[in-house]
Design a protein around this motif. Structure first.
Motif, PDB file in Angstrom:
ATOM      1  N   GLY A 240       0.837  -1.208   0.000  1.00 27.23           N
ATOM      2  CA  GLY A 240       0.000   0.000   0.000  1.00 27.23           C
ATOM      3  C   GLY A 240       0.865   1.249   0.000  1.00 27.23           C
ATOM      4  O   GLY A 240       0.604   2.210  -0.739  1.00 27.23           O
ATOM      5  N   ALA A 241       1.914   1.231   0.822  1.00 21.28           N
ATOM      6  CA  ALA A 241       2.810   2.389   0.904  1.00 21.28           C
ATOM      7  C   ALA A 241       3.524   2.612  -0.429  1.00 21.28           C
ATOM      8  O   ALA A 241       3.694   3.747  -0.879  1.00 21.28           O
ATOM      9  N   ARG A 242       3.922   1.505  -1.071  1.00 15.35           N
ATOM     10  CA  ARG A 242       4.620   1.608  -2.365  1.00 15.35           C
ATOM     11  C   ARG A 242       3.733   2.200  -3.452  1.00 15.35           C
ATOM     12  O   ARG A 242       4.210   2.853  -4.369  1.00 15.35           O
ATOM     13  N   SER A 243       2.407   1.926  -3.320  1.00 17.32           N
ATOM     14  CA  SER A 243       1.519   2.251  -4.433  1.00 17.32           C
ATOM     15  C   SER A 243       1.100   3.720  -4.472  1.00 17.32           C
ATOM     16  O   SER A 243       0.614   4.187  -5.491  1.00 17.32           O
ATOM     17  N   ILE A 244       1.267   4.453  -3.353  1.00 17.90           N
ATOM     18  CA  ILE A 244       0.714   5.813  -3.350  1.00 17.90           C
ATOM     19  C   ILE A 244       1.750   6.817  -3.862  1.00 17.90           C
ATOM     20  O   ILE A 244       2.958   6.566  -3.807  1.00 17.90           O
ATOM     21  N   PHE A 245       1.235   7.952  -4.356  1.00 21.27           N
ATOM     22  CA  PHE A 245       2.136   9.024  -4.794  1.00 21.27           C
ATOM     23  C   PHE A 245       2.087  10.147  -3.774  1.00 21.27           C
ATOM     24  O   PHE A 245       1.039  10.772  -3.567  1.00 21.27           O
ATOM     25  N   VAL A 246       3.176  10.390  -3.105  1.00 21.31           N
ATOM     26  CA  VAL A 246       3.286  11.519  -2.172  1.00 21.31           C
ATOM     27  C   VAL A 246       4.697  12.085  -2.294  1.00 21.31           C
ATOM     28  O   VAL A 246       5.668  11.343  -2.399  1.00 21.31           O
ATOM     29  N   THR A 247       4.804  13.398  -2.285  1.00 24.22           N
ATOM     30  CA  THR A 247       6.124  14.014  -2.297  1.00 24.22           C
ATOM     31  C   THR A 247       5.994  15.489  -1.947  1.00 24.22           C
ATOM     32  O   THR A 247       4.886  15.989  -1.736  1.00 24.22           O
ATOM     33  N   GLY A 248       7.100  16.170  -1.842  1.00 26.68           N
ATOM     34  CA  GLY A 248       7.115  17.605  -1.588  1.00 26.68           C
ATOM     35  C   GLY A 248       8.479  18.133  -1.947  1.00 26.68           C
ATOM     36  O   GLY A 248       9.466  17.385  -1.912  1.00 26.68           O
ATOM     37  N   SER A 249       8.541  19.423  -2.286  1.00 23.54           N
ATOM     38  CA  SER A 249       9.802  20.001  -2.777  1.00 23.54           C
ATOM     39  C   SER A 249      10.966  19.763  -1.819  1.00 23.54           C
ATOM     40  O   SER A 249      12.092  19.576  -2.242  1.00 23.54           O
ATOM     41  N   PHE A 250      10.680  19.800  -0.503  1.00 26.18           N
ATOM     42  CA  PHE A 250      11.774  19.729   0.479  1.00 26.18           C
ATOM     43  C   PHE A 250      11.762  18.447   1.299  1.00 26.18           C
ATOM     44  O   PHE A 250      12.455  18.350   2.308  1.00 26.18           O
ATOM     45  N   TRP A 251      10.968  17.486   0.888  1.00 28.76           N
ATOM     46  CA  TRP A 251      10.805  16.290   1.712  1.00 28.76           C
ATOM     47  C   TRP A 251      12.087  15.457   1.807  1.00 28.76           C
ATOM     48  O   TRP A 251      12.229  14.643   2.689  1.00 28.76           O
ATOM     49  N   PHE A 252      12.992  15.644   0.865  1.00 29.36           N
ATOM     50  CA  PHE A 252      14.185  14.781   0.862  1.00 29.36           C
ATOM     51  C   PHE A 252      15.439  15.538   1.281  1.00 29.36           C
ATOM     52  O   PHE A 252      16.554  15.060   1.085  1.00 29.36           O
ATOM     53  N   SER A 253      15.243  16.702   1.888  1.00 27.02           N
ATOM     54  CA  SER A 253      16.386  17.462   2.411  1.00 27.02           C
ATOM     55  C   SER A 253      17.195  16.578   3.354  1.00 27.02           C
ATOM     56  O   SER A 253      16.628  15.907   4.223  1.00 27.02           O
ATOM     57  N   ALA A 254      18.508  16.645   3.191  1.00 25.43           N
ATOM     58  CA  ALA A 254      19.377  15.729   3.941  1.00 25.43           C
ATOM     59  C   ALA A 254      19.707  16.232   5.341  1.00 25.43           C
ATOM     60  O   ALA A 254      19.956  15.430   6.246  1.00 25.43           O
ATOM     61  N   VAL A 255      19.716  17.568   5.541  1.00 29.98           N
ATOM     62  CA  VAL A 255      20.142  18.109   6.841  1.00 29.98           C
ATOM     63  C   VAL A 255      19.257  17.611   7.984  1.00 29.98           C
ATOM     64  O   VAL A 255      19.767  17.115   9.002  1.00 29.98           O
ATOM     65  N   PRO A 256      17.924  17.726   7.870  1.00 32.43           N
ATOM     66  CA  PRO A 256      17.092  17.224   8.976  1.00 32.43           C
ATOM     67  C   PRO A 256      17.271  15.721   9.214  1.00 32.43           C
ATOM     68  O   PRO A 256      17.144  15.251  10.354  1.00 32.43           O
ATOM     69  N   MET A 257      17.561  14.972   8.154  1.00 33.33           N
ATOM     70  CA  MET A 257      17.758  13.519   8.329  1.00 33.33           C
ATOM     71  C   MET A 257      19.046  13.242   9.110  1.00 33.33           C
ATOM     72  O   MET A 257      19.074  12.373   9.994  1.00 33.33           O
ATOM     73  N   ALA A 258      20.089  14.008   8.807  1.00 33.30           N
ATOM     74  CA  ALA A 258      21.334  13.866   9.582  1.00 33.30           C
ATOM     75  C   ALA A 258      21.069  14.260  11.039  1.00 33.30           C
ATOM     76  O   ALA A 258      21.567  13.605  11.972  1.00 33.30           O
ATOM     77  N   ALA A 259      20.259  15.317  11.232  1.00 32.92           N
ATOM     78  CA  ALA A 259      19.928  15.748  12.596  1.00 32.92           C
ATOM     79  C   ALA A 259      19.137  14.659  13.326  1.00 32.92           C
ATOM     80  O   ALA A 259      19.336  14.440  14.527  1.00 32.92           O
ATOM     81  N   ALA A 260      18.248  13.977  12.601  1.00 33.28           N
ATOM     82  CA  ALA A 260      17.444  12.914  13.229  1.00 33.28           C
ATOM     83  C   ALA A 260      18.330  11.744  13.662  1.00 33.28           C
ATOM     84  O   ALA A 260      18.148  11.183  14.751  1.00 33.28           O
ATOM     85  N   ILE A 261      19.289  11.388  12.823  1.00 33.21           N
ATOM     86  CA  ILE A 261      20.205  10.292  13.188  1.00 33.21           C
ATOM     87  C   ILE A 261      20.963  10.660  14.469  1.00 33.21           C
ATOM     88  O   ILE A 261      21.074   9.853  15.405  1.00 33.21           O
ATOM     89  N   ALA A 262      21.425  11.918  14.535  1.00 34.18           N
ATOM     90  CA  ALA A 262      22.164  12.365  15.738  1.00 34.18           C
ATOM     91  C   ALA A 262      21.225  12.438  16.948  1.00 34.18           C
ATOM     92  O   ALA A 262      21.641  12.148  18.074  1.00 34.18           O
ATOM     93  N   THR A 263      19.968  12.814  16.719  1.00 35.79           N
ATOM     94  CA  THR A 263      19.005  12.899  17.826  1.00 35.79           C
ATOM     95  C   THR A 263      18.779  11.513  18.440  1.00 35.79           C
ATOM     96  O   THR A 263      18.817  11.350  19.668  1.00 35.79           O
ATOM     97  N   ILE A 264      18.572  10.524  17.586  1.00 38.25           N
ATOM     98  CA  ILE A 264      18.333   9.164  18.104  1.00 38.25           C
ATOM     99  C   ILE A 264      19.591   8.647  18.811  1.00 38.25           C
ATOM    100  O   ILE A 264      19.518   8.024  19.880  1.00 38.25           O
ATOM    101  N   GLY A 265      20.753   8.964  18.243  1.00 39.52           N
ATOM    102  CA  GLY A 265      22.016   8.577  18.887  1.00 39.52           C
ATOM    103  C   GLY A 265      22.138   9.205  20.272  1.00 39.52           C
ATOM    104  O   GLY A 265      22.474   8.534  21.253  1.00 39.52           O
ATOM    105  N   ALA A 266      21.813  10.512  20.370  1.00 44.91           N
ATOM    106  CA  ALA A 266      21.927  11.201  21.663  1.00 44.91           C
ATOM    107  C   ALA A 266      20.878  10.679  22.640  1.00 44.91           C
ATOM    108  O   ALA A 266      21.152  10.549  23.834  1.00 44.91           O
ATOM    109  N   LEU A 267      19.683  10.373  22.147  1.00 46.43           N
ATOM    110  CA  LEU A 267      18.647   9.806  23.027  1.00 46.43           C
ATOM    111  C   LEU A 267      19.159   8.526  23.669  1.00 46.43           C
ATOM    112  O   LEU A 267      18.969   8.280  24.861  1.00 46.43           O
ATOM    113  N   ARG A 268      19.828   7.710  22.845  1.00 40.60           N
ATOM    114  CA  ARG A 268      20.371   6.438  23.361  1.00 40.60           C
ATOM    115  C   ARG A 268      21.495   6.677  24.342  1.00 40.60           C
ATOM    116  O   ARG A 268      21.528   6.098  25.429  1.00 40.60           O
ATOM    117  N   GLN A 269      22.445   7.539  23.944  1.00 41.89           N
ATOM    118  CA  GLN A 269      23.675   7.689  24.742  1.00 41.89           C
ATOM    119  C   GLN A 269      23.476   8.489  26.019  1.00 41.89           C
ATOM    120  O   GLN A 269      24.173   8.269  27.003  1.00 41.89           O
TER     121      GLN A 269
END
Ligand SMILES: Cc1ncc(COP(=O)(O)O)c(C=O)c1O
Length: 372
Positions: A240-269
């Motif tokens: 179902g997830a594969r079949s739908i079309f959803v997107t946005g101009s900034f949805w794939f920005s890398a900076v927030p994703m790097a921030a999320a990885i660091a956030t989860i790391g800090a939550l753990r540590q």
């Protein structure tokens, strides 16, 4: 607001506050968390908005699948409304059905299907929604019966946190009942973890309850203030997830994703969830003992990391408004109609400043209620 650091924020006039709203949820580890900002800066030096997502999207998807028990895959967006809307779309795509059940009064975002203010929306925007009462399984069964064989999903938040009302924790039997009902009907159980996600538990907020949703919506705190949302799902809903079309101009920005990885790391540590629980408990105990000493009857509801305070009989929130205004004036940034958010950055000094402010704010409420 002009700036922030740790648990403190400064307004445009230079006034300093201990932040107990955390930007309505996104700030989890404190403002300007060093590891998160360092990761964001390092990614920004490489690239942010590109022709395609960066490798950090795959790294983050894998980390989320690793961190959240029910998740077999992840998709990304920008805001919580994107995520809740995508969950509904995926449930409909997978099941081929239309009806979605939501709790009466629950907030799931600002799109026409869920905005609490219906100006500019049409009845058709909500034509395929049904409503139930949180923690009342009989009301869900009745709404499901009405939906018949057209039930695509039941949407629920981890606890009842409707603005302006005392909060209500989930009854585990209710959560289990929803799971059973969705299984029997072949419908999706969608958990809206946008507000609670990673503040209560490093995983889905219903993991401690022992109930796994099929789909979950995330945003707010997952990147400690950087703009990002996620939908997590299990294998049954992958097609179902594969079949739908959803997107946005900034949805794939890398900076927030790097921030999320660091956030989860800090939550753990950093044991951040335990730190929020500890700070939230000290604040709750302090506030309840102050209310008692001022002979004021209050309700302090919800998890200690996301508390909400009301005064008995204060149906128009007049006393809550006075309390919040007086507390803010003295440097404790809270809200009279919305739950508060405790961050992991609160120090003993911050907590002392909050409690000094709330004690005087209770004094102002006492004076007002004695006068009227
Ligand atoms: C439970 C819940 N769901 C969805 C949303 C919508 O998120 P956003 O404002 O990022 O669109 C919110 C926002 O407050 C929320 O609290």
């Amino acid at each position: 607001m002009r700036s922030g650091g740790g648990a403190r924020v400064w307004d445009a006039d230079g006034n300093c506050y201990v932040d107990l709203m955390c930007s309505y949820g996104p700030i989890l580890l404190g403002h300007q968390h060093p590891a998160v900002e360092q990761a964001a800066r390092a990614q920004a030096a490489l690239a942010d908005c590109q022709n395609g997502p960066g490798p950090v999207m795959v790294d983050l998807a894998e980390l989320l699948v690793d961190t959240v028990q029910h998740a077999d895959w992840a998709m990304f967006a920008k805001n919580g409304t994107d995520a809740t809307t995508m969950c509904c779309t995926i449930a409909r795509a997978q099941t081929g059905r239309k009806r979605i059940l939501a709790a009466r009064g629950a907030y799931h975002g600002s799109a026409p299907w869920c905005t609490p203010r219906p100006g500019g929306t049409t009845p058709e925007d909500r034509a395929n929604l049904g409503y139930y009462t949180f923690n009342d399984l009989a009301s869900v069964r009745a709404a499901a019966e009405q939906a018949g064989d057209d039930l695509a999903a039941v949407l629920v938040s981890p606890f009842r946190h409707d603005a302006g009302y005392d909060q209500e924790l989930v009854d585990p039997a209710f959560a289990r009942g929803l799971r059973e009902l969705c299984d029997a009907a072949g419908a999706a159980l969608i958990l809206d973890d946008v507000r609670c996600g990673f503040r209560l538990h490093l995983g889905s907020s219903w993991e401690p309850v022992g109930v796994a949703p099929d789909l979950s919506a995330w945003s707010k705190a997952i990147a400690n203030g950087h703009p990002l949302a996620a939908v997590l799902g299990n294998d049954r809903f992958r097609d179902g997830a594969r079949s739908i079309f959803v997107t946005g101009s900034f949805w794939f920005s890398a900076v927030p994703m790097a921030a999320a990885i660091a956030t989860i790391g800090a939550l753990r540590q950093e044991g951040a969830i335990e730190a929020m629980e500890h700070a939230g408990t000290v604040i709750r105990d302090g506030i309840l003992s102050q209310a008692k000493s001022w002979s004021l009857e209050v309700n302090y509801t919800g998890p200690v990391q996301m508390p909400y305070l009301t005064f008995a009989g204060d149906s128009d929130h007049a006393l809550a408004g006075l309390f919040a205004a007086e507390a803010i004036r003295r440097g404790a940034y809270i809200h009279p109609r919305h739950n508060w958010f405790v961050s992991a950055a609160l120090t003993d000094d911050d907590i002392a400043m909050v409690l000094a402010a709330t004690d005087e704010a209770f004094g102002a409420v006492r004076k007002q209620s004695t006068a009227s």
